[in-house]
Scaffold this motif. Structure first.
Motif, PDB file in Angstrom:
ATOM      1  N   VAL A  24       1.684  -1.328  -0.625  1.00 52.32           N
ATOM      2  CA  VAL A  24      -0.061   0.959  -0.177  1.00 52.32           C
ATOM      3  C   VAL A  24       1.387   1.022   0.143  1.00 52.32           C
ATOM      4  O   VAL A  24       2.207   1.328   0.532  1.00 52.32           O
ATOM      5  N   MET A  25       0.699   2.588  -0.564  1.00 52.85           N
ATOM      6  CA  MET A  25       1.684   3.426  -1.350  1.00 52.85           C
ATOM      7  C   MET A  25       0.534   5.087  -1.360  1.00 52.85           C
ATOM      8  O   MET A  25      -0.239   4.774  -1.643  1.00 52.85           O
ATOM      9  N   THR A  26       1.360   5.972  -0.561  1.00 48.91           N
ATOM     10  CA  THR A  26       0.818   7.192  -0.328  1.00 48.91           C
ATOM     11  C   THR A  26       1.563   8.460  -1.053  1.00 48.91           C
ATOM     12  O   THR A  26       2.697   7.576  -2.167  1.00 48.91           O
ATOM     13  N   ILE A  27       1.023   8.214  -1.543  1.00 47.38           N
ATOM     14  CA  ILE A  27       1.407   9.681  -2.832  1.00 47.38           C
ATOM     15  C   ILE A  27       2.124  10.723  -2.100  1.00 47.38           C
ATOM     16  O   ILE A  27       2.993  10.704  -3.086  1.00 47.38           O
ATOM     17  N   PRO A  28       1.930  10.995  -1.379  1.00 48.10           N
ATOM     18  CA  PRO A  28       2.592  12.084  -0.258  1.00 48.10           C
ATOM     19  C   PRO A  28       4.036  11.594   0.235  1.00 48.10           C
ATOM     20  O   PRO A  28       3.501  10.105   0.226  1.00 48.10           O
ATOM     21  N   GLU A  29       4.352  11.629   1.646  1.00 44.17           N
ATOM     22  CA  GLU A  29       4.954  11.148   1.540  1.00 44.17           C
ATOM     23  C   GLU A  29       4.641   9.640   3.186  1.00 44.17           C
ATOM     24  O   GLU A  29       4.933   8.848   2.939  1.00 44.17           O
ATOM     25  N   ASN A  30       3.775  10.071   3.479  1.00 41.92           N
ATOM     26  CA  ASN A  30       3.326   9.591   4.565  1.00 41.92           C
ATOM     27  C   ASN A  30       1.960  10.399   4.570  1.00 41.92           C
ATOM     28  O   ASN A  30       1.682  10.868   6.446  1.00 41.92           O
ATOM     29  N   GLN A  31       1.042  10.573   4.169  1.00 42.40           N
ATOM     30  CA  GLN A  31      -0.251  11.149   4.779  1.00 42.40           C
ATOM     31  C   GLN A  31      -1.799  10.036   4.470  1.00 42.40           C
ATOM     32  O   GLN A  31      -1.480   9.552   2.273  1.00 42.40           O
ATOM     33  N   TRP A  32      -2.464   9.501   4.964  1.00 43.33           N
ATOM     34  CA  TRP A  32      -3.064   8.489   4.317  1.00 43.33           C
ATOM     35  C   TRP A  32      -4.278   9.284   4.059  1.00 43.33           C
ATOM     36  O   TRP A  32      -5.687   9.170   2.571  1.00 43.33           O
ATOM     37  N   GLY A  33      -4.734  10.336   5.295  1.00 41.33           N
ATOM     38  CA  GLY A  33      -5.932  11.129   4.689  1.00 41.33           C
ATOM     39  C   GLY A  33      -5.662  12.182   5.016  1.00 41.33           C
ATOM     40  O   GLY A  33      -4.396  13.036   4.063  1.00 41.33           O
ATOM     41  N   TYR A  34      -7.068  13.486   4.396  1.00 37.96           N
ATOM     42  CA  TYR A  34      -6.707  14.089   3.799  1.00 37.96           C
ATOM     43  C   TYR A  34      -5.657  15.689   4.291  1.00 37.96           C
ATOM     44  O   TYR A  34      -6.182  15.396   6.046  1.00 37.96           O
ATOM     45  N   HIS A  35      -4.697  16.059   4.070  1.00 40.91           N
ATOM     46  CA  HIS A  35      -4.184  16.763   4.657  1.00 40.91           C
ATOM     47  C   HIS A  35      -3.822  18.118   3.264  1.00 40.91           C
ATOM     48  O   HIS A  35      -3.551  18.367   2.835  1.00 40.91           O
TER      49      HIS A  35
ATOM     50  N   SER B 166       5.943  -3.986  -8.864  1.00 41.15           N
ATOM     51  CA  SER B 166       4.711  -5.306  -7.407  1.00 41.15           C
ATOM     52  C   SER B 166       4.410  -6.603  -8.520  1.00 41.15           C
ATOM     53  O   SER B 166       4.625  -7.159  -7.813  1.00 41.15           O
ATOM     54  N   THR B 167       3.721  -5.786  -9.387  1.00 41.26           N
ATOM     55  CA  THR B 167       3.667  -8.088 -10.521  1.00 41.26           C
ATOM     56  C   THR B 167       5.140  -7.920 -10.767  1.00 41.26           C
ATOM     57  O   THR B 167       4.558  -9.541 -10.824  1.00 41.26           O
ATOM     58  N   SER B 168       5.679  -7.296 -11.677  1.00 39.85           N
ATOM     59  CA  SER B 168       7.400  -8.569 -11.187  1.00 39.85           C
ATOM     60  C   SER B 168       7.658  -9.149 -10.165  1.00 39.85           C
ATOM     61  O   SER B 168       8.904 -10.017 -10.779  1.00 39.85           O
ATOM     62  N   LEU B 169       7.172  -8.799  -8.705  1.00 36.44           N
ATOM     63  CA  LEU B 169       7.501  -9.922  -7.611  1.00 36.44           C
ATOM     64  C   LEU B 169       5.525  -9.963  -7.079  1.00 36.44           C
ATOM     65  O   LEU B 169       6.199 -11.524  -6.385  1.00 36.44           O
ATOM     66  N   GLY B 170       5.042 -10.200  -8.337  1.00 39.25           N
ATOM     67  CA  GLY B 170       3.768 -11.385  -8.057  1.00 39.25           C
ATOM     68  C   GLY B 170       2.806 -10.432  -6.700  1.00 39.25           C
ATOM     69  O   GLY B 170       2.230 -11.643  -6.156  1.00 39.25           O
ATOM     70  N   GLY B 171       2.868  -9.493  -6.710  1.00 39.36           N
ATOM     71  CA  GLY B 171       2.143  -8.905  -5.476  1.00 39.36           C
ATOM     72  C   GLY B 171       1.114  -7.549  -6.374  1.00 39.36           C
ATOM     73  O   GLY B 171       1.369  -7.212  -7.590  1.00 39.36           O
ATOM     74  N   ASN B 172       0.035  -7.542  -5.165  1.00 40.30           N
ATOM     75  CA  ASN B 172      -0.734  -6.456  -6.324  1.00 40.30           C
ATOM     76  C   ASN B 172       0.052  -4.505  -5.628  1.00 40.30           C
ATOM     77  O   ASN B 172       0.672  -4.684  -4.206  1.00 40.30           O
ATOM     78  N   PHE B 173      -0.614  -3.657  -5.811  1.00 38.37           N
ATOM     79  CA  PHE B 173       0.144  -2.548  -5.324  1.00 38.37           C
ATOM     80  C   PHE B 173      -1.820  -1.929  -5.761  1.00 38.37           C
ATOM     81  O   PHE B 173      -2.560  -1.678  -5.944  1.00 38.37           O
ATOM     82  N   VAL B 174      -1.698  -1.222  -4.296  1.00 37.34           N
ATOM     83  CA  VAL B 174      -2.575  -0.085  -4.361  1.00 37.34           C
ATOM     84  C   VAL B 174      -2.114   1.080  -3.244  1.00 37.34           C
ATOM     85  O   VAL B 174      -1.934   1.618  -2.482  1.00 37.34           O
ATOM     86  N   LEU B 175      -2.959   2.117  -4.067  1.00 37.91           N
ATOM     87  CA  LEU B 175      -2.681   3.620  -4.274  1.00 37.91           C
ATOM     88  C   LEU B 175      -3.657   4.142  -3.538  1.00 37.91           C
ATOM     89  O   LEU B 175      -5.056   3.905  -3.394  1.00 37.91           O
ATOM     90  N   ASN B 176      -3.419   4.783  -2.494  1.00 41.95           N
ATOM     91  CA  ASN B 176      -3.961   5.611  -1.022  1.00 41.95           C
ATOM     92  C   ASN B 176      -4.636   6.983  -1.585  1.00 41.95           C
ATOM     93  O   ASN B 176      -3.775   8.127  -2.318  1.00 41.95           O
ATOM     94  N   PHE B 177      -5.917   7.009  -1.956  1.00 42.10           N
ATOM     95  CA  PHE B 177      -6.201   8.676  -1.510  1.00 42.10           C
ATOM     96  C   PHE B 177      -7.075   9.536  -0.843  1.00 42.10           C
ATOM     97  O   PHE B 177      -7.261   8.353  -0.060  1.00 42.10           O
ATOM     98  N   GLY B 178      -6.901  10.856  -0.451  1.00 40.90           N
ATOM     99  CA  GLY B 178      -7.403  10.571   1.254  1.00 40.90           C
ATOM    100  C   GLY B 178      -8.172  12.699   1.057  1.00 40.90           C
ATOM    101  O   GLY B 178      -7.877  13.568   0.333  1.00 40.90           O
ATOM    102  N   PRO B 179      -9.960  11.273   0.096  1.00 43.56           N
ATOM    103  CA  PRO B 179     -10.600  12.773  -0.080  1.00 43.56           C
ATOM    104  C   PRO B 179     -10.968  14.079   1.372  1.00 43.56           C
ATOM    105  O   PRO B 179     -10.592  13.688   1.899  1.00 43.56           O
ATOM    106  N   LYS B 180     -11.232  14.840   0.272  1.00 47.70           N
ATOM    107  CA  LYS B 180     -11.747  16.112   0.974  1.00 47.70           C
ATOM    108  C   LYS B 180     -12.934  16.191   1.991  1.00 47.70           C
ATOM    109  O   LYS B 180     -14.008  15.129   1.566  1.00 47.70           O
ATOM    110  N   ALA B 181     -13.036  16.629   3.081  1.00 46.76           N
ATOM    111  CA  ALA B 181     -14.346  16.649   3.680  1.00 46.76           C
ATOM    112  C   ALA B 181     -15.475  16.983   3.214  1.00 46.76           C
ATOM    113  O   ALA B 181     -16.470  16.237   3.508  1.00 46.76           O
ATOM    114  N   ASP B 182     -15.351  17.267   1.931  1.00 40.38           N
ATOM    115  CA  ASP B 182     -17.025  17.848   0.851  1.00 40.38           C
ATOM    116  C   ASP B 182     -17.017  16.713   0.119  1.00 40.38           C
ATOM    117  O   ASP B 182     -18.071  16.990  -0.722  1.00 40.38           O
TER     118      ASP B 182
END
Ligand code: JFZ
Length: 437
Positions: free
Chosen positions: A276-287, A307-323
């Motif tokens: 599981v991966m974040t787009i910025p360094e370490n933010q999962w929720g909206y900052h 990840s595919t080349s090593l037989g695994g899944n890759f999950v990209l995180n998004f932190g939507p805004k409050a609205d």
């Protein structure tokens, strides 16, 4: 010492990967979307004009922000621009095959109207269920839904990190009933979900009751056959997490790859795994103030392919805004990754490790006899070196449907000429191979 000699009742119950259709589907999807959404999105990493430098979804634990203030945020939760069909369309366009939603993060706030606590969307001005319409919208687009569920629950009076007194033990016993009730409720309310993504299982209170995590896992999978649960739920009776005291993986896949990917096959021992991966360094929720390096689409595509080349899944995180909308940086990456996946997704979906090592120019993936070269680094010579195993024939090579002509330079060894014009995105060369019987 021979670790296999430790007798365990609550260790791994299976050796090797699951072979059923549900797990085969999970494995073939390869690319997922994570969504961290909750009350922390309202704070957005800020309180009283000060910026919190930690992960936005942890702001409640920041000494600057009074917990009593955080615990009133639900009175402001009103995502009037939340359109689950739009979320699902964006995820679909990005190329995600599954998504994981935070039904309840560490703060304890439930995005579904749980009948076991009042701390839910039902008590917010929004009032409505967030999860049901989300599951429906994603499923309609053919995207599988997984439910993130935190065992840590800062809101529940019976939650404990450790059990020091008989009163603690009694409270935590009630807490475990609460957890089981909520999980049952989620499966009954949203029967099409494919699995749970557990988190917050590192406290002594939880890891010292391996029997409970074991029985809970078995209970959930009996209630919902095929349910997929990663290794983060489990501890064995000696407190070993993810891997039991004999070093065997518990749960259905290795769930410890958090903002970090394996480097080589030996790192994952042939187990199914997910990163599981974040787009910025370490933010999962909206900052509101992303700090540090922000990963580009090309960097994220590289992580997905790796990840595919090593037989695994890759999950990209998004932190939507409050609205209920996504910030522009996230929208841009969804679109750019999606554009790449539309052209090159066949190197990822249903593909896995090729068994050809790690080449300098990028990564190999494989699906049956199709070997994909996903090229990230073109050498100045413009020639990509390829070495196929003995008894393998190279029938055809092509890039975007156009044939390329490999030059034979040794036994089963080729140069694939690609020129050295500047490139702005990774590209794929397909090798059709066949193996002598
Ligand atoms: C946890 C959460 O605390 C965090 O807010 C987020 O939800 C993330 C996906 O999960 O954080 C972790 C969990 C595990 C590790 C590191 C951070 N780990 O195994 O290194």
């Amino acid at each position: 010492p021979n670790k296999d000699s430790i007798p365990l009742q609550h260790g791994a119950h299976r050796s090797g990967n699951r072979t059923d259709a549900d797990m085969a589907r999970w494995r073939s999807l390869r690319f997922g979307q994570f969504v961290h959404w909750g009350l922390y999105a309202i704070a957005g990493g800020e309180w009283n004009g000060k910026i919190y430098n930690g992960a936005a979804e942890w702001i409640r634990s920041w000494k600057e922000m009074p917990t009593a203030v955080y615990d009133q945020l639900y009175k402001q939760f009103n995502p009037v621009n939340y359109h689950p069909e739009q979320w699902a369309q964006q995820a679909k366009d990005m190329g995600a095959g599954y998504m994981i939603i935070t039904t309840k993060h560490h703060d304890g706030f439930c995005l579904w109207p749980s009948k076991y606590t009042r701390y839910t969307v039902a008590a917010s001005p929004y009032k409505k269920d967030i999860i049901g319409p989300m599951v429906e919208a994603y499923n309609k687009k053919g995207i599988d839904v997984y439910l993130y569920f935190s065992i840590i629950d800062w809101n529940h009076p019976d939650w404990r990190t450790s059990l020091k007194t008989p009163a603690d033990s009694a409270a935590y016993k009630r807490f475990k009933v609460f957890v089981k009730n909520q999980l049952t409720e989620l499966l009954v309310k949203y029967p099409t979900v494919k699995g749970f993504w557990f988190d917050g299982t590192w406290d002594d209170s939880w890891k010292n009751d391996g029997a409970f995590s074991d029985e809970l896992e078995q209970y959930l999978q009996k209630l919902h056959p095929g349910l997929i649960i990663g290794s983060r739920l489990r501890a064995d009776e000696r407190g070993a997490r993810h891997f039991d005291s004999n070093n065997h993986l518990m749960g259905d896949y290795e769930q410890g790859w958090e903002r970090k990917l394996p480097e080589q096959p030996a790192d994952v021992h042939g187990n199914d795994w997910e990163g599981v991966m974040t787009i910025p360094e370490n933010q999962w929720g909206y900052h509101a103030h992303w700090l540090g390096h922000i990963k580009s689409s090309n960097e994220l595509i590289e992580m997905l392919v790796k990840s595919t080349s090593l037989g695994g899944n890759f999950v990209l995180n998004f932190g939507p805004k409050a609205d209920g909308t996504f910030r522009s940086e996230e929208v841009q990456r969804m679109q750019e990754i999606g554009n790449w996946m539309k052209v090159n997704g066949s190197a990822v979906y249903g593909a896995s490790e090729a068994g050809l090592g790690k080449p300098d120019w990028g990564y190999y993936t494989r699906r049956g006899d199709s070997v994909f070269m996903v090229v990230f680094n073109v050498p100045v010579s413009g020639n990509l070196r390829v070495k196929l195993p003995a008894k393998t024939t190279l029938a055809e090579a092509s890039a975007s449907g156009q044939p390329v002509t490999p030059e034979l330079i040794g036994k089963n060894e080729y140069f694939i000429p690609v020129g050295n014009a500047p490139r702005h995105a990774p590209f794929v060369i397909l090798l059709q191979t066949s193996r002598a019987a």
